[in-house]
Write a protein that holds these residues in place. Structure first.
Motif, short mmCIF file in Angstrom:
data_model
loop_
_atom_site.label_atom_id
_atom_site.label_comp_id
_atom_site.label_asym_id
_atom_site.label_seq_id
_atom_site.Cartn_x
_atom_site.Cartn_y
_atom_site.Cartn_z
N GLN A 176 -2.66 20.84 11.47
CA GLN A 176 -1.87 19.80 12.10
C GLN A 176 -2.61 18.46 12.09
N ALA A 177 -1.87 17.38 12.20
CA ALA A 177 -2.47 16.04 12.29
C ALA A 177 -3.30 15.93 13.57
N ARG A 178 -4.42 15.25 13.46
CA ARG A 178 -5.34 15.09 14.59
C ARG A 178 -5.32 13.67 15.10
N GLN A 179 -5.23 13.53 16.42
CA GLN A 179 -5.23 12.19 17.01
C GLN A 179 -6.55 11.50 16.72
N GLY A 180 -6.45 10.24 16.34
CA GLY A 180 -7.63 9.46 16.03
C GLY A 180 -8.08 9.58 14.58
N ILE A 181 -7.52 10.52 13.85
CA ILE A 181 -7.84 10.68 12.43
C ILE A 181 -6.60 10.48 11.58
N GLU A 182 -5.56 11.27 11.81
CA GLU A 182 -4.33 11.08 11.05
C GLU A 182 -3.30 10.23 11.80
N TYR A 213 0.89 -1.16 0.00
CA TYR A 213 0.00 0.00 0.00
C TYR A 213 0.92 1.21 0.00
N CYS A 214 0.88 1.98 -1.09
CA CYS A 214 1.84 3.08 -1.25
C CYS A 214 1.13 4.33 -1.74
N GLY A 215 1.89 5.41 -1.88
CA GLY A 215 1.38 6.66 -2.42
C GLY A 215 1.46 7.79 -1.42
N ASP A 216 1.07 8.97 -1.89
CA ASP A 216 1.18 10.17 -1.05
C ASP A 216 -0.11 10.48 -0.30
N GLY A 217 -1.14 9.64 -0.44
CA GLY A 217 -2.41 9.89 0.21
C GLY A 217 -2.53 9.28 1.59
N LYS A 218 -3.52 9.76 2.33
CA LYS A 218 -3.83 9.25 3.66
C LYS A 218 -4.58 7.93 3.51
N GLY A 219 -4.19 6.91 4.26
CA GLY A 219 -4.96 5.69 4.27
C GLY A 219 -4.19 4.40 4.07
N LYS A 220 -2.88 4.49 3.95
CA LYS A 220 -2.08 3.26 3.75
C LYS A 220 -2.12 2.38 5.00
N THR A 221 -1.86 2.97 6.14
CA THR A 221 -1.93 2.22 7.40
C THR A 221 -3.36 1.76 7.65
N THR A 222 -4.32 2.62 7.36
CA THR A 222 -5.72 2.28 7.56
C THR A 222 -6.10 1.05 6.73
N PHE A 257 7.13 0.81 11.88
CA PHE A 257 8.40 1.53 11.87
C PHE A 257 8.08 3.02 11.77
N LEU A 258 9.00 3.85 12.25
CA LEU A 258 8.92 5.31 12.12
C LEU A 258 7.74 5.94 12.85
N LYS A 259 7.09 5.19 13.73
CA LYS A 259 5.97 5.70 14.51
C LYS A 259 6.19 5.35 15.97
N GLY A 260 5.67 6.22 16.83
CA GLY A 260 5.76 5.97 18.26
C GLY A 260 4.61 5.12 18.76
N GLU A 261 4.66 4.80 20.01
CA GLU A 261 3.66 3.93 20.64
C GLU A 261 2.27 4.57 20.65
N GLU A 262 2.19 5.89 20.49
CA GLU A 262 0.92 6.58 20.63
C GLU A 262 -0.01 6.49 19.42
N SER A 263 0.41 5.89 18.31
CA SER A 263 -0.46 5.77 17.14
C SER A 263 -1.75 5.07 17.52
N GLY A 264 -2.88 5.67 17.17
CA GLY A 264 -4.19 5.25 17.65
C GLY A 264 -4.61 3.84 17.32
N GLU A 265 -4.18 3.33 16.18
CA GLU A 265 -4.63 2.00 15.76
C GLU A 265 -4.07 0.88 16.65
N ARG A 266 -3.01 1.16 17.34
CA ARG A 266 -2.31 0.12 18.11
C ARG A 266 -3.19 -0.44 19.23
N GLN A 267 -3.88 0.45 19.94
CA GLN A 267 -4.70 0.00 21.07
C GLN A 267 -5.88 -0.85 20.58
#
Length: 175
Positions: A168-174, A9-18, A39-49
């Motif tokens: 800015q990026a919003r928690q729970g959305i971006e 899943y690649c590209g410059d758009g939002k939604g690859k992780t989703t 990788f390249l993300k901290g523990e706080e990324s919303g999808e993890r929980q």
């Protein structure tokens, strides 16, 4: 045994992780075993929980916070690279030993591009992966060698994003 495929899943758009998380939800709902490594993300990324609540899904721990690669010193890059390689090896071995069905390597493409993950290690694993293992890699710009290994390539294209207007990026959305 069913042949596992390699997805990008690649590209410059939002939604690859989703998209990758959606596949993890689908696999979990079908009784499959899933490993999720970022990788390249901290523990706080919303999808993890949320992923941790799903049956059959293992979420590998991330560093609490992580800098952008351009903000890191060479010593910090070396430390992050060693940690990423170690976490990748652990996940790769666990996928084999526990007979996992799906291994998600979120932002692996970016980690490879910034040399914060061993290219040789990842390419070797992709070429020699267990027959039934499905693998997903996400990130902006996969190189030709990665794309040649992939069975699925889905591009997420940005047409408009509030970030372009300075939001800015919003928690729970971006994130």
């Amino acid at each position: 045994m069913e042949n596992g495929r390699i997805h990008i899943y690649c590209g410059d758009g939002k939604g690859k992780t989703t998209a990758a998380v959606g596949l993890a939800v689908r696999a979990s709902g079908s009784g499959k075993k899933v490993l999720f490594l970022q990788f390249l993300k901290g523990e706080e990324s919303g999808e993890r929980q949320a992923l941790r609540l799903l049956p059959g899904v293992t979420v590998y721990p991330n560093p609490e916070h992580i800098k952008f690669s351009f903000q890191m010193t060479e010593a910090e890059k070396d430390e992050v690279r060693a940690d990423n390689d170690h976490r990748f090896k652990d996940a790769a071995i666990e996928a084999i030993e526990k007979g996992c069905d799906l291994l998600i390597l979120d932002e692996a493409i970016g980690a490879l591009q910034t040399e914060l993950l061993s290219r040789a290690l990842v390419l070797f694993y992709l070429r020699t992966k267990p027959k039934g293992l499905e693998i997903v890699l996400t990130g902006r710009d996969p190189d030709q060698e990665l794309m040649e290994l992939a069975d699925y390539i889905s591009e997420v294209k940005k047409l408009r994003h509030p970030f372009d207007q300075g939001e800015q990026a919003r928690q729970g959305i971006e994130w």
